[in-house]
Design a protein around this motif. Sequence first.
Motif, PDB file in Angstrom:
ATOM      1  N   LYS B  37      83.730  15.651  71.424  1.00 25.26           N
ATOM      2  CA  LYS B  37      82.804  14.549  71.160  1.00 25.26           C
ATOM      3  C   LYS B  37      81.481  14.725  71.878  1.00 25.26           C
ATOM      4  CE  LYS B  37      85.651  11.990  68.727  1.00 25.26           C
ATOM      5  NZ  LYS B  37      85.937  12.607  67.416  1.00 25.26           N
ATOM      6  N   PHE B  38      80.450  14.136  71.310  1.00 19.47           N
ATOM      7  CA  PHE B  38      79.141  14.052  71.945  1.00 19.47           C
ATOM      8  C   PHE B  38      79.067  12.738  72.711  1.00 19.47           C
ATOM      9  CE2 PHE B  38      74.600  12.552  71.189  1.00 19.47           C
ATOM     10  CZ  PHE B  38      74.071  13.282  72.248  1.00 19.47           C
ATOM     11  N   GLY B  39      78.787  12.856  74.036  1.00 21.93           N
ATOM     12  CA  GLY B  39      78.644  11.625  74.811  1.00 21.93           C
ATOM     13  C   GLY B  39      77.315  11.559  75.528  1.00 21.93           C
ATOM     14  N   CYS B  40      76.882  12.704  76.094  1.00 22.67           N
ATOM     15  CA  CYS B  40      75.658  12.681  76.902  1.00 22.67           C
ATOM     16  C   CYS B  40      74.768  13.894  76.645  1.00 22.67           C
ATOM     17  CB  CYS B  40      76.015  12.607  78.384  1.00 22.67           C
ATOM     18  SG  CYS B  40      76.794  14.111  79.001  1.00 22.67           S
ATOM     19  N   GLY B  41      75.379  15.031  76.315  1.00 23.53           N
ATOM     20  CA  GLY B  41      74.588  16.235  76.053  1.00 23.53           C
ATOM     21  C   GLY B  41      74.070  16.937  77.294  1.00 23.53           C
ATOM     22  N   GLY B  43      76.235  17.446  80.254  1.00 27.07           N
ATOM     23  CA  GLY B  43      77.312  17.850  81.159  1.00 27.07           C
ATOM     24  C   GLY B  43      77.833  16.754  82.061  1.00 27.07           C
ATOM     25  N   GLN B  44      77.547  15.486  81.764  1.00 26.31           N
ATOM     26  CA  GLN B  44      77.912  14.397  82.669  1.00 26.31           C
ATOM     27  C   GLN B  44      79.182  13.639  82.284  1.00 26.31           C
ATOM     28  OE1 GLN B  44      76.595  12.968  85.555  1.00 26.31           O
ATOM     29  NE2 GLN B  44      75.368  14.805  85.803  1.00 26.31           N
ATOM     30  N   CYS B  45      79.640  13.758  81.025  1.00 25.93           N
ATOM     31  CA  CYS B  45      80.728  12.871  80.615  1.00 25.93           C
ATOM     32  C   CYS B  45      82.020  13.596  80.247  1.00 25.93           C
ATOM     33  CB  CYS B  45      80.287  11.986  79.457  1.00 25.93           C
ATOM     34  SG  CYS B  45      80.183  12.833  77.862  1.00 25.93           S
ATOM     35  N   ALA B  46      81.909  14.882  79.891  1.00 26.83           N
ATOM     36  CA  ALA B  46      83.073  15.712  79.560  1.00 26.83           C
ATOM     37  C   ALA B  46      83.815  15.279  78.289  1.00 26.83           C
ATOM     38  CB  ALA B  46      84.027  15.821  80.744  1.00 26.83           C
ATOM     39  N   ALA B  47      83.166  14.495  77.450  1.00 26.41           N
ATOM     40  CA  ALA B  47      83.781  14.156  76.162  1.00 26.41           C
ATOM     41  C   ALA B  47      83.867  15.394  75.263  1.00 26.41           C
ATOM     42  CB  ALA B  47      82.967  13.069  75.461  1.00 26.41           C
ATOM     43  N   CYS B  48      83.111  16.431  75.612  1.00 27.32           N
ATOM     44  CA  CYS B  48      82.953  17.604  74.742  1.00 27.32           C
ATOM     45  C   CYS B  48      83.762  18.797  75.219  1.00 27.32           C
ATOM     46  CB  CYS B  48      81.481  17.988  74.709  1.00 27.32           C
ATOM     47  SG  CYS B  48      80.893  18.467  76.367  1.00 27.32           S
ATOM     48  N   ARG B  58      82.121  22.494  79.190  1.00 32.50           N
ATOM     49  CA  ARG B  58      81.428  21.406  78.479  1.00 32.50           C
ATOM     50  C   ARG B  58      80.676  22.052  77.317  1.00 32.50           C
ATOM     51  NH1 ARG B  58      80.968  17.713  83.617  1.00 32.50           N
ATOM     52  NH2 ARG B  58      83.076  18.297  84.151  1.00 32.50           N
ATOM     53  N   CYS B  60      78.754  20.941  75.174  1.00 30.74           N
ATOM     54  CA  CYS B  60      77.380  20.515  74.903  1.00 30.74           C
ATOM     55  C   CYS B  60      76.369  21.344  75.678  1.00 30.74           C
ATOM     56  CB  CYS B  60      77.197  19.042  75.260  1.00 30.74           C
ATOM     57  SG  CYS B  60      77.231  18.692  77.034  1.00 30.74           S
TER      58      CYS B  60
HETATM   59  S1  FES Z   1      78.638  15.517  75.854  1.00 23.45           S
HETATM   60 FE1  FES Z   1      78.769  14.719  77.861  1.00 23.45          FE
HETATM   61  S2  FES Z   1      79.374  16.472  79.005  1.00 23.45           S
HETATM   62 FE2  FES Z   1      79.070  17.251  77.032  1.00 23.45          FE
END
Ligand code: FES
Lengths: 738, 160
Positions: B37-41, B43-48, B58, B60
Amino acid sequence: MSAILEAPLGRRSFLKIVTMAGGGLVLGYYVRPEARADAAKADVKNAEGSFAPNAFIRIGPDGTVTVYSARPEVGQGIKTSLPMVVAEELGADWGSVKVVSAQLDPVFGPQFAGGSMSTPMDYAVMRKMGATARTILVEAAAQTWGAPAGECVAAGGMVRHTPSGRSIKFGDLVAKASTLPVPAEDSVKLKDPKNFTLLGSRIGGVDNPKVVTGQPLFGIDQTRPGMVYAVYEKSPVWGARPLSANLDQVRALPGVRDAFIIDRTVPENELTGLVPGVAIVADSTWAAFSARRQLKVQWEEGRFPDSSWDDFARQARELANAAPGANNVTEARRDGDLDKAFAGAARVVEASYSYPFISHANLEPQNCLAHVQGDRAEVWAPTQDPEGARRLASKVLGTAPEKVQVNITRIGGGFGRRLDADPVAEAVAISQRVGLPVKLTWNRTDDLQHDHYRPGGFHFLKGAVDSKGGLSAWRSHHVAFGSNMGADDYPARFVPNYLLLNSKLENGIPQGPWRAPGSNTYAWVVCCFLDELARAAGRDPVEFNLALLGDRDLVPGSGARGRPYNASRMRNVVRQVAEKAGWGKPLSRGKGMGLGYYFCHQGYVAEVAEVTVSPKGELRVDRVVAAVDVGSQIVNLSGAENQVQGAIIDGLSAAWLQELDIRQGRVVQANFDDYTMLRMNDAPRAIEVHFIKTDYPPTGLGEPALPPLAPAVYNAIFAATGKRVRQLPLSRTDLSWS
Amino acid sequence: MSRFTLRVNGQSHKVDVAPDTPLLWVLRDNLGLVGAKFGCGIGQCAACVVHLGGAPIRSCMMPVSAAASADITTIEGLSADGSHALQKAWCELDVAQCGYCQPGQIMSAAALLAHNPNPSDDDIDDAMAGNICRCATYHRIRAGIHKAAEIMAAAKEVRT
Ligand code: FES
Ligand code: FES
């Protein structure tokens, strides 16, 4: 809200059986008069063999029970819990229930997901639906056997004739049941809740297997053949129009198909629908994101180009010094004689509390896939309010709402943000221009800087305790950005001498509901100040608050639309939480317990937090205990607990870390590196949830467990360190002690 | 645009994309694998999170040009049929709320369990601190990882 709860079911509903061309029993439940016409149309379609999902229940000849879930799934678990209610009354075997997400269709009645309203609005309706279908199936079985219906029982997906032990599966009753009339509403008997076997148990989310394998459930995952990808840049100063942009240069970038200005505001003068901006349409998300880095826009100045948080705070302090009746100071409530009460007080406490703007920060950034063809549009959107999305899209297109079809997707976090459909409006406007299916994706900065924020606020308080240690006077001045406190908001009605003054700061900041709107900050202000007053009176906070709640049961609201406050339900959860938490047990310095409690969204919740603060000021929330009264029945114990656990940690995240700064008319923060969210290592290790069952209709759990958390933690920090913190978030304050 | 061959979940894919395209968007837009998933782009959320050569990354932040050399595993390829111990534990404990972060959580947790089959609460907190869950299901994620460790240990016992 309470009108809905109290309305007799029969007045807003009627039932209808439809025979499916493919065989099977369909029970339609039309909850609004205007839905009847559509429903009738859908019936004709069924007669022709179409399989339009026009109803909540479908039972196939193979015994499969399909239940349509009409409310958007935001993570509140509604797609699992409401079908459980249907299945319970029906006597279905949960293993053969298939839950299907419905699309937006009037036959389903109201379809928004907000205000913790789905359960209170639909619980009784879903029971009735299940029970009516069960009554028909039982009748079909009884006729088959020539036995009295009273001797037959539906359970486990079959009807059993109790005296003889014979049974028939639901699937084998479908043909006969489809020919029977719908029973009169008062002849349909609901199950005795004592006999519930499914409700109150732990059932996993019906989409869990898809979630854990990464299936395309969410809005952002949707695709259409020939789809293009869009981004939309708006002015960082809200609402400002683009004057010019280097569009030719952007159009020449790799993968870019088009770039153009949209210079419209829909609805006019509002900041929460379509606002002016610059669209880039490209062959891939990354091409659009990359091109955006080259985009240069000259924006007009905007209405409030110089606003800043510091200036708002200055204005608030000025207002606090103004007398009642002064310009922009409104008296919202006055009881008793404040001057006299303050003059005769044993102790007077004054304090001011403030909290910042925060963002919803849904992990799935705002997005929408839209395809406009002529005057019709189809959208795929993670929206909490599909009807509202349809209305807004139709306004953007200048077409009738019926020409917009809304496909509801799973939602990667709502929290109120997705009750507004601005991304839908943008995607529709862009697709209208390019004539192709367009997927619009916001980046995190768009999401943080163009949220419809939980507003900040300032509260200036003065309270008195009398010689007996009772709370005798409460004067409160709320300086707000949007809505102010209401005349009945707690502790109004419980303090004999009470004054609420309200002021509003002029601002151009888009605002919207954020999980437990109003309550999410009022609970913190009120319960923290009550804790100050309890200490000033030299009383234990639990005992002081119980005394304040008094001995009345139902405390009436003011005026015809005032909402009653059930003080006995609140006292009960406060007592329970104190007992379960071991309130009053001796704790070493640096450790403390604090109480928070609040009534909102029809739920009564009290929480006790237990914290440790090291001498260096490091905070750890060791344990949170919650006592929750949302009525007579927990629908899905697993989902309900998940909501409370999540609300507690979400509340902690907001109270501890979250803050948007406003400077030069815009939000400073741009991503999760400067807008910090709580992570696992700071989540409490222990959370205990106690549901207290009472004799009231079941109500929702998405919101009410959040507000008590912040005051519980702040009051616990005071107990641990003697430090009284009066601003959110906690990260602004040095908690060290010696 | 440049051509790259990616090995994702055991299959080879040829893509023609700008070399700086993050792996996340190649997976999502070009290969139709939308589990990451895309969450922040940033490297801060790790959804990706996906695995590259077995290590969690990560996606993204990883340009496709740097990802073409090693085997990539996404949540869609973690198991053939959703039967990885973590997937089972997640369903059994009903971990998800909205579910958006969960593919990233599970991929981070899978990397943890691969080298630490019996993690403590502290090990879990350390390994998972990069993953944001906006719905704040941290409590159940922690429990889910312990449960998956149990499932894996039980399976091992049966085998030996
Ligand atoms: S989208 Fe948030 S760390 Fe990659
Ligand atoms: S479950 Fe919603 S973000 Fe984690």
